[in-house]
Design a protein around this motif. Structure first.
Motif, PDB file in Angstrom:
ATOM      1  N   ARG A 131       0.834  -1.214   0.000  1.00  0.00           N
ATOM      2  CA  ARG A 131       0.000   0.000   0.000  1.00  0.00           C
ATOM      3  C   ARG A 131       0.858   1.250   0.000  1.00  0.00           C
ATOM      4  N   LEU A 132       1.922   1.244   0.802  1.00  0.00           N
ATOM      5  CA  LEU A 132       2.813   2.403   0.878  1.00  0.00           C
ATOM      6  C   LEU A 132       3.565   2.622  -0.441  1.00  0.00           C
ATOM      7  N   MET A 133       3.967   1.538  -1.080  1.00  0.00           N
ATOM      8  CA  MET A 133       4.649   1.674  -2.367  1.00  0.00           C
ATOM      9  C   MET A 133       3.725   2.285  -3.409  1.00  0.00           C
ATOM     10  N   GLU A 134       2.496   1.835  -3.434  1.00  0.00           N
ATOM     11  CA  GLU A 134       1.527   2.399  -4.374  1.00  0.00           C
ATOM     12  C   GLU A 134       1.230   3.854  -4.049  1.00  0.00           C
ATOM     13  N   LEU A 135       1.236   4.189  -2.768  1.00  0.00           N
ATOM     14  CA  LEU A 135       0.953   5.551  -2.334  1.00  0.00           C
ATOM     15  C   LEU A 135       1.985   6.544  -2.853  1.00  0.00           C
ATOM     16  N   VAL A 136       3.249   6.109  -2.930  1.00  0.00           N
ATOM     17  CA  VAL A 136       4.314   7.007  -3.386  1.00  0.00           C
ATOM     18  C   VAL A 136       4.671   6.807  -4.855  1.00  0.00           C
ATOM     19  N   GLY A 137       3.907   5.985  -5.546  1.00  0.00           N
ATOM     20  CA  GLY A 137       4.123   5.826  -6.982  1.00  0.00           C
ATOM     21  C   GLY A 137       5.160   4.797  -7.375  1.00  0.00           C
ATOM     22  N   LEU A 138       5.359   3.763  -6.547  1.00  0.00           N
ATOM     23  CA  LEU A 138       6.283   2.679  -6.869  1.00  0.00           C
ATOM     24  C   LEU A 138       5.503   1.416  -7.204  1.00  0.00           C
ATOM     25  N   ASN A 139       6.006   0.665  -8.156  1.00  0.00           N
ATOM     26  CA  ASN A 139       5.358  -0.585  -8.554  1.00  0.00           C
ATOM     27  C   ASN A 139       5.626  -1.658  -7.505  1.00  0.00           C
ATOM     28  N   PRO A 140       4.580  -2.249  -6.919  1.00  0.00           N
ATOM     29  CA  PRO A 140       4.774  -3.290  -5.887  1.00  0.00           C
ATOM     30  C   PRO A 140       5.535  -4.503  -6.393  1.00  0.00           C
ATOM     31  N   ARG A 141       5.660  -4.672  -7.708  1.00  0.00           N
ATOM     32  CA  ARG A 141       6.418  -5.796  -8.244  1.00  0.00           C
ATOM     33  C   ARG A 141       7.902  -5.695  -7.892  1.00  0.00           C
ATOM     34  N   PHE A 142       8.340  -4.467  -7.515  1.00  0.00           N
ATOM     35  CA  PHE A 142       9.745  -4.251  -7.176  1.00  0.00           C
ATOM     36  C   PHE A 142      10.025  -4.493  -5.691  1.00  0.00           C
ATOM     37  N   LEU A 143       9.117  -5.163  -5.034  1.00  0.00           N
ATOM     38  CA  LEU A 143       9.200  -5.362  -3.581  1.00  0.00           C
ATOM     39  C   LEU A 143      10.506  -6.012  -3.145  1.00  0.00           C
ATOM     40  N   ASN A 144      11.013  -6.937  -3.950  1.00  0.00           N
ATOM     41  CA  ASN A 144      12.196  -7.705  -3.555  1.00  0.00           C
ATOM     42  C   ASN A 144      13.482  -7.205  -4.209  1.00  0.00           C
ATOM     43  N   ARG A 145      13.435  -6.023  -4.800  1.00  0.00           N
ATOM     44  CA  ARG A 145      14.642  -5.443  -5.383  1.00  0.00           C
ATOM     45  C   ARG A 145      15.427  -4.666  -4.332  1.00  0.00           C
ATOM     46  N   TYR A 146      16.689  -4.388  -4.667  1.00  0.00           N
ATOM     47  CA  TYR A 146      17.579  -3.674  -3.756  1.00  0.00           C
ATOM     48  C   TYR A 146      17.754  -2.222  -4.202  1.00  0.00           C
ATOM     49  N   PRO A 147      18.174  -1.325  -3.291  1.00  0.00           N
ATOM     50  CA  PRO A 147      18.255   0.103  -3.622  1.00  0.00           C
ATOM     51  C   PRO A 147      19.070   0.424  -4.872  1.00  0.00           C
ATOM     52  N   HIS A 148      20.168  -0.339  -5.120  1.00  0.00           N
ATOM     53  CA  HIS A 148      21.015  -0.010  -6.269  1.00  0.00           C
ATOM     54  C   HIS A 148      20.314  -0.262  -7.605  1.00  0.00           C
ATOM     55  N   GLU A 149      19.185  -0.953  -7.578  1.00  0.00           N
ATOM     56  CA  GLU A 149      18.448  -1.248  -8.800  1.00  0.00           C
ATOM     57  C   GLU A 149      17.449  -0.149  -9.163  1.00  0.00           C
ATOM     58  N   PHE A 150      17.428   0.925  -8.386  1.00  0.00           N
ATOM     59  CA  PHE A 150      16.475   2.012  -8.614  1.00  0.00           C
ATOM     60  C   PHE A 150      17.195   3.293  -8.997  1.00  0.00           C
ATOM     61  N   SER A 151      16.468   4.199  -9.638  1.00  0.00           N
ATOM     62  CA  SER A 151      16.998   5.526  -9.949  1.00  0.00           C
ATOM     63  C   SER A 151      16.959   6.397  -8.699  1.00  0.00           C
ATOM     64  N   GLY A 152      17.585   7.580  -8.794  1.00  0.00           N
ATOM     65  CA  GLY A 152      17.606   8.475  -7.640  1.00  0.00           C
ATOM     66  C   GLY A 152      16.220   8.893  -7.191  1.00  0.00           C
ATOM     67  N   GLY A 153      15.348   9.222  -8.141  1.00  0.00           N
ATOM     68  CA  GLY A 153      13.989   9.617  -7.788  1.00  0.00           C
ATOM     69  C   GLY A 153      13.209   8.486  -7.146  1.00  0.00           C
ATOM     70  N   GLN A 154      13.400   7.258  -7.647  1.00  0.00           N
ATOM     71  CA  GLN A 154      12.714   6.108  -7.060  1.00  0.00           C
ATOM     72  C   GLN A 154      13.229   5.836  -5.650  1.00  0.00           C
ATOM     73  N   ARG A 155      14.534   6.005  -5.449  1.00  0.00           N
ATOM     74  CA  ARG A 155      15.083   5.811  -4.096  1.00  0.00           C
ATOM     75  C   ARG A 155      14.491   6.814  -3.116  1.00  0.00           C
ATOM     76  N   GLN A 156      14.306   8.051  -3.563  1.00  0.00           N
ATOM     77  CA  GLN A 156      13.728   9.034  -2.661  1.00  0.00           C
ATOM     78  C   GLN A 156      12.274   8.699  -2.352  1.00  0.00           C
ATOM     79  N   ARG A 157      11.562   8.115  -3.300  1.00  0.00           N
ATOM     80  CA  ARG A 157      10.198   7.651  -3.034  1.00  0.00           C
ATOM     81  C   ARG A 157      10.198   6.526  -2.003  1.00  0.00           C
ATOM     82  N   ILE A 158      11.230   5.679  -2.048  1.00  0.00           N
ATOM     83  CA  ILE A 158      11.361   4.626  -1.028  1.00  0.00           C
ATOM     84  C   ILE A 158      11.558   5.254   0.344  1.00  0.00           C
ATOM     85  N   GLY A 159      12.408   6.282   0.410  1.00  0.00           N
ATOM     86  CA  GLY A 159      12.629   6.976   1.680  1.00  0.00           C
ATOM     87  C   GLY A 159      11.368   7.630   2.207  1.00  0.00           C
ATOM     88  N   ILE A 160      10.567   8.184   1.311  1.00  0.00           N
ATOM     89  CA  ILE A 160       9.302   8.809   1.717  1.00  0.00           C
ATOM     90  C   ILE A 160       8.333   7.747   2.217  1.00  0.00           C
TER      91      ILE A 160
END
Length: 328
Positions: free
Chosen positions: A139-168
């Motif tokens: 629910r939180l991933m969808e709330l910040v605009g992240l695809n829940p399919r990326f649930l098991n990925r690691y931070p280095h697999e994301f762009s800077g903007g996506q990482r900041q969405r993870i932090g939010i």
């Protein structure tokens, strides 16, 4: 809405002792990172905190969440004094105030998956376990605009903007009332900055959040802030409603900052007078009896070196003897 401010900071000081000199003639002193500042944040509003690098903005935020101990002063959250609490005593208040850091990569554990990072606060505060925790993370991933399919990925697999969405999303996990945003877009591309700012504003409307938004880019702060506080060398020199401050700055330092903000219209830009400050930013280990801006100020008077100006109680107030005589 309650009359009690959500966050009330009064006379906050954060000083760091240091030693220098030789072994036989040591010299001790203190770095006055934050030197007696006061401000309030009401429910649902955004206070923008601006100033050049090293003025104490980030240290202020870290003192509020307990990452650095305040030297003196009080920090009240919903009327409760949280100054000087240890980690165990601070735990219940961490649900109310969270932080989003400047570098989205450095603030995420590279050995944890996104699901683990976002779900960790739920475990620490015993809010959800097992399947419920996974559903809340989705629910939180969808709330910040992240695809829940990326649930098991690691931070280095994301762009800077996506990482900041993870932090939010991680900050939102405990349903806080206040989020301290420490230059959350300064490490991002301009187009991505706009996306993150719009996301923060959307979340504020949807969840009723309050923000302390720290930045050195005044154009970004203008877009998101309800009120703006200007810091210089550990002190607050001006506070005002955002529209008032950008339309008619009072303090000379604020005026100089605004004169450096780029204007997209070349005709308007050609007519503007750019204020270039002379000299270097003074060292925070030096104690100033008067105004900290006096050495770079073009309107300074003798009293500016001797008497410390303070902010008044007006909605738009500046710590300046010349332009606000009542602050003397």
């Amino acid at each position: 809405m309650s009359e009690t401010p959500l966050l009330d900071v009064q006379n906050l000081k954060v000083h760091f002792p240091f030693s220098r000199g030789s072994l036989f003639r040591p010299e001790r002193g203190v770095i006055r990172a934050v030197d007696d500042i006061s401000f309030q944040i009401k429910e649902g509003e955004t206070l923008g905190l601006v100033g050049e690098s090293g003025c104490g903005k980030s240290t202020t935020a870290r003192a509020i969440v307990g990452l650095v101990p305040p030297t003196s002063g009080t920090i009240r959250l919903n009327g409760s004094n949280i100054s000087g609490l240890n980690d165990r005593e601070m735990l219940p208040y961490r649900r109310q105030v969270q932080m989003v850091f400047q570098d989205p990569f450095a603030s995420l554990n590279p050995r944890m998956t996104v699901g683990g990072i976002i779900g960790e606060p739920l475990v620490v505060h015993n809010l959800a376990q097992g399947r419920d925790r996974k559903l809340e993370v989705i629910r939180l991933m969808e709330l910040v605009g992240l695809n829940p399919r990326f649930l098991n990925r690691y931070p280095h697999e994301f762009s800077g903007g996506q990482r900041q969405r993870i932090g939010i999303a991680r900050a939102l996990a405990v349903q806080p009332k206040l989020i301290l945003c420490d230059e959350p877009v300064s490490a991002l591309d301009v187009s991505i900055q706009a996306q993150i700012i719009n996301l923060l504003m959307e979340l504020q409307q949807r969840l009723g959040l309050s923000y302390l938004f720290i930045a050195h880019d005044l154009s970004v702060v203008r877009h998101i802030a309800t009120r703006v506080g200007v810091m210089y060398l550990g002190r607050m020199v001006e506070v005002a409603e955002a529209a008032d401050l950008y339309r008619a700055p009072i303090h000379p330092y604020t005026e100089a900052l605004l004169s450096a903000v780029p204007v997209p219209d070349p005709v308007v830009a050609a007519k503007r007078d750019r204020i270039v400050l002379e000299g270097e930013v003074p060292s925070p280990d030096r104690e100033y009896p008067g105004c900290v801006f006096v050495d770079r100020c073009w309107i300074a008077e003798p009293q500016c070196r001797e008497i410390r100006p303070v902010l008044g109680d007006h909605p738009h107030s500046a710590a300046c003897h010349v332009r606000c005589p009542e602050t003397s």
